[in-house]
Design a protein around this motif. Sequence first.
Motif, short mmCIF file in Angstrom:
data_model
loop_
_atom_site.label_atom_id
_atom_site.label_comp_id
_atom_site.label_asym_id
_atom_site.label_seq_id
_atom_site.Cartn_x
_atom_site.Cartn_y
_atom_site.Cartn_z
N ILE A 148 -56.07 -104.87 -39.13
CA ILE A 148 -54.85 -104.62 -38.17
C ILE A 148 -54.45 -103.78 -37.48
O ILE A 148 -55.31 -102.45 -37.68
CB ILE A 148 -53.31 -104.53 -39.26
N CYS A 149 -54.78 -104.22 -35.78
CA CYS A 149 -54.90 -102.88 -34.90
C CYS A 149 -54.11 -103.90 -33.36
O CYS A 149 -53.76 -105.28 -33.78
CB CYS A 149 -56.40 -103.05 -34.42
N PHE A 150 -53.99 -103.36 -32.08
CA PHE A 150 -53.02 -103.64 -31.24
C PHE A 150 -53.75 -103.57 -30.05
O PHE A 150 -54.69 -102.14 -30.10
CB PHE A 150 -52.18 -102.97 -31.71
N SER A 151 -53.33 -104.22 -29.36
CA SER A 151 -53.72 -103.83 -27.71
C SER A 151 -53.40 -102.52 -26.86
O SER A 151 -52.01 -102.19 -27.63
CB SER A 151 -53.90 -104.71 -26.52
N GLU A 152 -53.68 -101.59 -26.82
CA GLU A 152 -52.72 -100.16 -25.90
C GLU A 152 -51.82 -100.39 -25.11
O GLU A 152 -50.57 -100.20 -25.47
CB GLU A 152 -53.61 -99.46 -24.98
#
Length: 291
Positions: A148-152
Amino acid sequence: MMDGVSIFSDHICELGEGPSYDPGTDALFWFDIVNGKLLEKPLAGALKVHDLGLMASAIAIVDDARQLIATEKGLYIRDVATGKLTLHTPIEADNPATRSNDSRVHPCGAFWTGTMGKDEGKGAGAIYWFFKGELRRLFADITVSNSICFSEDGAIAYYTDTATGLLMRVACDPATGLPTGEPKVFVDHRSFKGYVDGSVVDRDGVLWNAVWGGRAVKAYSPDGTLLREIAMPVTQPSCPAFVGQKADGIAVTSAWKGKDEKQRKLDPQAGMTFLLDIPVKGRFEPRVLIA
């Protein structure tokens, strides 16, 4: 030790996971999930081990006095000064067969948090969205929630069910962190050694992934192209996090879980936490909005 990799902490975790750096205290926090431990170590200081009394896997900053911790019973508020835990939002608290796993804060302050079966039972887990006190289930039938991670800018979310070998990408509403489209395959890892575990995205949109069972951290461009592969001194690296006052370093947790005595002797640093000596344009985790 391999070139470009150094030991940050030689404390052995059975299942080291969930690293997150707090720039306010210059400290890395991470977990030994199955043993219910929260570890805290300043980049230039001594290790502290906090006994939580329950399985926990991820941490986020609420404010200078409080942290949010994902556990086997749900989301707890942790008082930084005293270590006291207070249940804030139950998640699968009535299901003793599951626990929390990979989680991360969206740029808007929403929290995506995953669950899984303690025995890694097929489809036993899910991925949830939590924002200002509201909880929604986003994806069901997840075996091992990870990456789980996201673009800035908050417009893209990534996640995986490690059991599938597919790292997914989905468009998001930057204001809420909720998906706005259908997930699509970002990286198909099924033909490569190891499994997609934890990930983080830098300011250039490069996704850094720890490859469990693959002795590596891999970096992917925003279009999914493999840019580089960093060899690790352990078989089971588990999750990366950006560290340092400029977020220009990467820490990586690891684990010895699932290894017998003979296998552990062949992997003596398994469970330690490492630093990658490579330049990176990292970023700090946003603070989570709980109300």
